[in-house]
Design a protein around this motif. Structure first.
Motif, PDB file in Angstrom:
ATOM      1  N   GLU A  83       0.996  -1.591  -0.324  1.00 23.39           N
ATOM      2  CA  GLU A  83       0.178   0.251  -0.417  1.00 23.39           C
ATOM      3  C   GLU A  83       0.670   1.252  -0.495  1.00 23.39           C
ATOM      4  O   GLU A  83       0.621   2.210  -0.539  1.00 23.39           O
ATOM      5  CB  GLU A  83      -0.822  -0.146   0.975  1.00 23.39           C
ATOM      6  N   SER A  86       2.108   2.057  -3.588  1.00 28.04           N
ATOM      7  CA  SER A  86       1.290   2.512  -4.470  1.00 28.04           C
ATOM      8  C   SER A  86       1.047   3.500  -3.983  1.00 28.04           C
ATOM      9  O   SER A  86       0.724   4.383  -5.211  1.00 28.04           O
ATOM     10  CB  SER A  86       0.099   1.473  -3.905  1.00 28.04           C
ATOM     11  N   CYS A  89       4.042   5.729  -6.055  1.00 29.06           N
ATOM     12  CA  CYS A  89       3.661   5.540  -7.462  1.00 29.06           C
ATOM     13  C   CYS A  89       3.070   6.280  -7.905  1.00 29.06           C
ATOM     14  O   CYS A  89       2.849   6.624  -9.415  1.00 29.06           O
ATOM     15  CB  CYS A  89       3.582   3.818  -7.905  1.00 29.06           C
ATOM     16  N   ILE A 115       1.391  -3.907  -7.971  1.00 26.95           N
ATOM     17  CA  ILE A 115       2.739  -3.856  -6.749  1.00 26.95           C
ATOM     18  C   ILE A 115       2.994  -5.107  -6.314  1.00 26.95           C
ATOM     19  O   ILE A 115       2.908  -5.645  -5.813  1.00 26.95           O
ATOM     20  CB  ILE A 115       1.991  -3.157  -5.885  1.00 26.95           C
ATOM     21  N   HIS A 128      -4.102  -3.008  -7.736  1.00 29.01           N
ATOM     22  CA  HIS A 128      -4.606  -1.868  -7.317  1.00 29.01           C
ATOM     23  C   HIS A 128      -5.403  -1.584  -8.548  1.00 29.01           C
ATOM     24  O   HIS A 128      -5.021  -1.465  -9.430  1.00 29.01           O
ATOM     25  CB  HIS A 128      -3.741  -0.565  -6.463  1.00 29.01           C
ATOM     26  N   LEU A 136      -7.839   5.179  -4.386  1.00 31.88           N
ATOM     27  CA  LEU A 136      -6.767   3.434  -4.700  1.00 31.88           C
ATOM     28  C   LEU A 136      -7.625   2.578  -3.941  1.00 31.88           C
ATOM     29  O   LEU A 136      -8.788   2.305  -3.160  1.00 31.88           O
ATOM     30  CB  LEU A 136      -6.130   2.438  -3.790  1.00 31.88           C
ATOM     31  N   GLU A 138      -8.215  -1.635  -3.963  1.00 32.17           N
ATOM     32  CA  GLU A 138      -7.752  -3.150  -4.196  1.00 32.17           C
ATOM     33  C   GLU A 138      -8.482  -4.266  -5.066  1.00 32.17           C
ATOM     34  O   GLU A 138      -9.537  -4.797  -4.661  1.00 32.17           O
ATOM     35  CB  GLU A 138      -7.591  -3.612  -3.045  1.00 32.17           C
TER      36      GLU A 138
END
Length: 202
Positions: A83, A86, A89, A115, A128, A136, A138
């Motif tokens: 997480e 993510s 990013c 990820i 994600h 976001l 999942e």
């Protein structure tokens, strides 16, 4: 729970984790002091990442270790590694995303991405999707296992043991632990280097 060093000496695991976290805290605070920021530890919201496959008990262990290192509970956040990666990013430019297509962007609504968190202790994989409003979701629940960098180290040591014999490796661990650690650190450096298949074959 106890941990054993390469000589077999044991110590409480929570003490090892607490000292490690404390060392990171001291390193950051020293850097902030040198820069003259005026920031103190209680100004910081500390975030510790843990593997996605960890149990609640393991996460609680990490929290207790952080508290023992001096982090107040209300200044601590435990986050899953994938997480946190993510979120990071979302702020990276396409140029920093290896092999990404030129029109790819992490911030575009509807973007789906995987990820893969290759850590030293575990490997975590999750998928994600970017939603409107900067959120976001999942798509695939995080999964993973113990196929990590440490496992590669274990295989390397087993190979050395097979080549040179267990007595020599054990003697090095016991009598020259610094040399043994230097060997492992050098192997870590080699693992992190980028090699092509052709270079390995050469």
């Amino acid at each position: 729970m106890v941990l054993a060093d390469i000589t077999g000496k044991t110590v409480l695991a929570i003490d090892v984790f607490a000292h490690s976290i404390k060392a990171l805290i001291n390193h950051l605070m020293d850097a902030l002091e040198i820069q003259g920021t005026g920031v103190i530890s209680t100004d910081i919201k500390w975030v510790l990442t843990v593997p996605a496959i960890w149990t609640d008990n393991s996460k609680q262990f990490m929290r207790k270790s952080a508290e023992k290192a001096g982090i107040q509970n209300d200044h601590l956040l435990i986050s899953l590694g994938p997480e946190a990666a993510s979120i990071l990013c979302q702020y990276l430019s396409t140029e920093k995303l290896s092999s990404a297509e030129s029109d790819f962007t992490m911030s575009k609504v509807g973007t789906k991405y995987m990820i893969v968190d290759l850590g030293g202790g575990t490997v975590d994989i999750t998928v994600h999707e970017k939603l409107a409003g900067g959120c976001l979701t999942e798509i695939s629940r995080a999964t993973g296992g113990d196929c990590d960098g440490t496992s590669v180290d274990v295989e390397f040591i087993q190979l050395l043991t097979k080549i040179f014999g267990a007595p020599l490796i054990h003697a090095m661990k016991r009598e020259q632990p610094e040399t043994f650690h230097d060997l492992i650190r050098e192997f870590e450096t080699v693992k992190k280097d980028n090699y092509t298949i052709e270079e390995w074959e050469d």
